[in-house]
Design a protein around this motif. Structure first.
Motif, PDB file in Angstrom:
ATOM      1  N   PHE A  43       0.827  -1.207   0.000  1.00 50.46           N
ATOM      2  CA  PHE A  43       0.000   0.000   0.000  1.00 50.46           C
ATOM      3  C   PHE A  43       0.863   1.259   0.000  1.00 50.46           C
ATOM      4  CE2 PHE A  43      -3.721  -2.290   2.218  1.00 50.46           C
ATOM      5  CZ  PHE A  43      -4.150  -2.776   0.999  1.00 50.46           C
ATOM      6  N   ILE A  44       1.924   1.237   0.777  1.00 50.42           N
ATOM      7  CA  ILE A  44       2.816   2.398   0.817  1.00 50.42           C
ATOM      8  C   ILE A  44       3.489   2.589  -0.531  1.00 50.42           C
ATOM      9  CG2 ILE A  44       4.951   3.262   1.846  1.00 50.42           C
ATOM     10  CD1 ILE A  44       3.956   2.015   4.497  1.00 50.42           C
ATOM     11  N   LEU A  45       3.923   1.500  -1.142  1.00 51.32           N
ATOM     12  CA  LEU A  45       4.550   1.593  -2.456  1.00 51.32           C
ATOM     13  C   LEU A  45       3.556   2.095  -3.508  1.00 51.32           C
ATOM     14  CD1 LEU A  45       7.084   1.045  -4.182  1.00 51.32           C
ATOM     15  CD2 LEU A  45       6.154  -1.235  -4.583  1.00 51.32           C
ATOM     16  N   LEU A  46       2.335   1.565  -3.497  1.00 53.65           N
ATOM     17  CA  LEU A  46       1.327   2.025  -4.444  1.00 53.65           C
ATOM     18  C   LEU A  46       0.967   3.489  -4.220  1.00 53.65           C
ATOM     19  CD1 LEU A  46      -1.107  -1.015  -4.668  1.00 53.65           C
ATOM     20  CD2 LEU A  46       0.385  -0.133  -6.449  1.00 53.65           C
ATOM     21  N   SER A  47       0.894   3.899  -2.988  1.00 58.47           N
ATOM     22  CA  SER A  47       0.603   5.307  -2.691  1.00 58.47           C
ATOM     23  C   SER A  47       1.709   6.206  -3.203  1.00 58.47           C
ATOM     24  CB  SER A  47       0.447   5.510  -1.179  1.00 58.47           C
ATOM     25  OG  SER A  47      -0.616   4.763  -0.691  1.00 58.47           O
ATOM     26  N   PHE A  48       2.948   5.781  -3.033  1.00 52.38           N
ATOM     27  CA  PHE A  48       4.075   6.573  -3.526  1.00 52.38           C
ATOM     28  C   PHE A  48       4.047   6.658  -5.052  1.00 52.38           C
ATOM     29  CE2 PHE A  48       8.445   6.808  -5.101  1.00 52.38           C
ATOM     30  CZ  PHE A  48       8.784   8.062  -4.594  1.00 52.38           C
ATOM     31  N   ILE A  49       3.813   5.539  -5.712  1.00 48.46           N
ATOM     32  CA  ILE A  49       3.764   5.537  -7.179  1.00 48.46           C
ATOM     33  C   ILE A  49       2.623   6.409  -7.681  1.00 48.46           C
ATOM     34  CG2 ILE A  49       3.280   4.066  -9.191  1.00 48.46           C
ATOM     35  CD1 ILE A  49       4.870   1.852  -7.757  1.00 48.46           C
ATOM     36  N   PHE A  50       1.468   6.308  -7.054  1.00 45.19           N
ATOM     37  CA  PHE A  50       0.311   7.094  -7.467  1.00 45.19           C
ATOM     38  C   PHE A  50       0.569   8.586  -7.279  1.00 45.19           C
ATOM     39  CE2 PHE A  50      -3.960   8.873  -6.684  1.00 45.19           C
ATOM     40  CZ  PHE A  50      -4.539   8.531  -7.890  1.00 45.19           C
ATOM     41  N   SER A  51       1.119   8.976  -6.147  1.00 43.95           N
ATOM     42  CA  SER A  51       1.388  10.397  -5.918  1.00 43.95           C
ATOM     43  C   SER A  51       2.507  10.900  -6.823  1.00 43.95           C
ATOM     44  CB  SER A  51       1.718  10.653  -4.452  1.00 43.95           C
ATOM     45  OG  SER A  51       2.897   9.983  -4.090  1.00 43.95           O
ATOM     46  N   TYR A  52       3.475  10.049  -7.139  1.00 43.65           N
ATOM     47  CA  TYR A  52       4.552  10.439  -8.049  1.00 43.65           C
ATOM     48  C   TYR A  52       4.034  10.621  -9.475  1.00 43.65           C
ATOM     49  CZ  TYR A  52       9.075  10.425 -10.372  1.00 43.65           C
ATOM     50  OH  TYR A  52      10.168  10.757 -11.127  1.00 43.65           O
ATOM     51  N   VAL A  66       3.530  19.753  -0.979  1.00 47.69           N
ATOM     52  CA  VAL A  66       2.443  19.657  -0.007  1.00 47.69           C
ATOM     53  C   VAL A  66       1.278  18.870  -0.591  1.00 47.69           C
ATOM     54  CG1 VAL A  66       0.763  20.977   1.318  1.00 47.69           C
ATOM     55  CG2 VAL A  66       3.113  21.795   1.124  1.00 47.69           C
ATOM     56  N   TYR A  67       0.872  19.186  -1.816  1.00 47.81           N
ATOM     57  CA  TYR A  67      -0.217  18.445  -2.447  1.00 47.81           C
ATOM     58  C   TYR A  67       0.184  17.003  -2.762  1.00 47.81           C
ATOM     59  CZ  TYR A  67      -2.810  22.782  -2.910  1.00 47.81           C
ATOM     60  OH  TYR A  67      -3.490  23.933  -2.651  1.00 47.81           O
ATOM     61  N   GLY A  68       1.446  16.802  -3.084  1.00 42.99           N
ATOM     62  CA  GLY A  68       1.933  15.441  -3.297  1.00 42.99           C
ATOM     63  C   GLY A  68       1.869  14.619  -2.023  1.00 42.99           C
ATOM     64  N   LEU A  69       2.238  15.240  -0.903  1.00 46.59           N
ATOM     65  CA  LEU A  69       2.160  14.555   0.382  1.00 46.59           C
ATOM     66  C   LEU A  69       0.705  14.270   0.763  1.00 46.59           C
ATOM     67  CD1 LEU A  69       3.839  13.508   2.762  1.00 46.59           C
ATOM     68  CD2 LEU A  69       3.594  15.752   3.805  1.00 46.59           C
ATOM     69  N   LEU A  70      -0.174  15.228   0.500  1.00 46.99           N
ATOM     70  CA  LEU A  70      -1.600  15.006   0.772  1.00 46.99           C
ATOM     71  C   LEU A  70      -2.168  13.899  -0.115  1.00 46.99           C
ATOM     72  CD1 LEU A  70      -2.902  18.653   1.238  1.00 46.99           C
ATOM     73  CD2 LEU A  70      -2.620  16.895   2.993  1.00 46.99           C
ATOM     74  N   THR A  71      -1.733  13.853  -1.360  1.00 44.11           N
ATOM     75  CA  THR A  71      -2.168  12.774  -2.256  1.00 44.11           C
ATOM     76  C   THR A  71      -1.657  11.430  -1.750  1.00 44.11           C
ATOM     77  OG1 THR A  71      -2.078  14.308  -4.111  1.00 44.11           O
ATOM     78  CG2 THR A  71      -2.152  11.982  -4.643  1.00 44.11           C
ATOM     79  N   PHE A  72      -0.404  11.394  -1.319  1.00 44.07           N
ATOM     80  CA  PHE A  72       0.181  10.166  -0.779  1.00 44.07           C
ATOM     81  C   PHE A  72      -0.587   9.691   0.446  1.00 44.07           C
ATOM     82  CE2 PHE A  72       3.230   8.288   2.247  1.00 44.07           C
ATOM     83  CZ  PHE A  72       3.591   7.171   1.536  1.00 44.07           C
ATOM     84  N   ILE A  73      -0.852  10.590   1.375  1.00 40.98           N
ATOM     85  CA  ILE A  73      -1.575  10.226   2.599  1.00 40.98           C
ATOM     86  C   ILE A  73      -3.015   9.832   2.283  1.00 40.98           C
ATOM     87  CG2 ILE A  73      -2.468  11.155   4.779  1.00 40.98           C
ATOM     88  CD1 ILE A  73       0.135  12.801   4.946  1.00 40.98           C
ATOM     89  N   GLY A  74      -3.654  10.583   1.395  1.00 40.91           N
ATOM     90  CA  GLY A  74      -5.043  10.276   1.048  1.00 40.91           C
ATOM     91  C   GLY A  74      -5.191   8.931   0.380  1.00 40.91           C
ATOM     92  N   PHE A  75      -4.332   8.638  -0.581  1.00 42.17           N
ATOM     93  CA  PHE A  75      -4.412   7.347  -1.250  1.00 42.17           C
ATOM     94  C   PHE A  75      -4.042   6.211  -0.300  1.00 42.17           C
ATOM     95  CE2 PHE A  75      -2.979   4.047  -4.258  1.00 42.17           C
ATOM     96  CZ  PHE A  75      -4.151   3.924  -4.980  1.00 42.17           C
ATOM     97  N   GLY A  76      -3.079   6.453   0.578  1.00 45.30           N
ATOM     98  CA  GLY A  76      -2.720   5.437   1.571  1.00 45.30           C
ATOM     99  C   GLY A  76      -3.871   5.138   2.518  1.00 45.30           C
ATOM    100  N   LEU A  77      -4.537   6.182   2.993  1.00 44.43           N
ATOM    101  CA  LEU A  77      -5.695   5.978   3.866  1.00 44.43           C
ATOM    102  C   LEU A  77      -6.829   5.274   3.135  1.00 44.43           C
ATOM    103  CD1 LEU A  77      -5.804   9.331   5.868  1.00 44.43           C
ATOM    104  CD2 LEU A  77      -5.183   7.056   6.706  1.00 44.43           C
ATOM    105  N   LEU A  78      -7.008   5.596   1.865  1.00 39.15           N
ATOM    106  CA  LEU A  78      -8.041   4.919   1.076  1.00 39.15           C
ATOM    107  C   LEU A  78      -7.739   3.426   0.957  1.00 39.15           C
ATOM    108  CD1 LEU A  78     -10.555   5.344  -0.779  1.00 39.15           C
ATOM    109  CD2 LEU A  78      -8.921   5.483  -2.650  1.00 39.15           C
ATOM    110  N   CYS A  79      -6.488   3.085   0.686  1.00 36.30           N
ATOM    111  CA  CYS A  79      -6.100   1.665   0.582  1.00 36.30           C
ATOM    112  C   CYS A  79      -6.256   0.944   1.920  1.00 36.30           C
ATOM    113  CB  CYS A  79      -4.666   1.549   0.095  1.00 36.30           C
ATOM    114  SG  CYS A  79      -4.432   1.954  -1.620  1.00 36.30           S
ATOM    115  N   PHE A  80      -5.785   1.585   3.006  1.00 33.10           N
ATOM    116  CA  PHE A  80      -5.886   0.955   4.318  1.00 33.10           C
ATOM    117  C   PHE A  80      -7.342   0.757   4.733  1.00 33.10           C
ATOM    118  CE2 PHE A  80      -1.503   2.687   5.067  1.00 33.10           C
ATOM    119  CZ  PHE A  80      -0.895   1.457   5.146  1.00 33.10           C
TER     120      PHE A  80
END
Length: 84
Positions: free
Chosen positions: A34-43, A53-67
């Motif tokens: 999930f962390i790897l997918l969140s990083f790839i998605f935000s990248y 800042v928006y990249g970090l928010l995208t990373f956290i948001g997608f990670g929370l969605l997966c979790f």
């Protein structure tokens, strides 16, 4: 060339497959995915927002969605097992 190697018994192969299944289905491995997918998605979306800042928010948001999706699927699976 295969004949030079020792042939394994089915018990040994089954034990090795069970070990691999335990690793693949462990929660730590899933969380790392999930962390790897969140990083790839935000990248991949970085050209759209072009801000750390928006990249970090995208990373956290997608990670929370997966979790949350993984957690809800786990609860749903437990309920189905209890019903049977």
């Amino acid at each position: 060339m295969r004949l030079l190697y020792r042939l394994r018994t089915t018990g040994d192969l089954q034990k090795e497959l069970n070990t691999i299944e335990d690793i693949m289905f462990s929660r730590i491995f899933v969380y790392m995915d999930f962390i790897l997918l969140s990083f790839i998605f935000s990248y991949m979306l970085y050209p759209l927002h072009q801000s750390i800042v928006y990249g970090l928010l995208t990373f956290i948001g997608f990670g929370l969605l997966c979790f949350s999706f993984y957690y809800s699927l786990g609860l749903w699976g437990e309920e189905r097992l209890k019903q049977k």
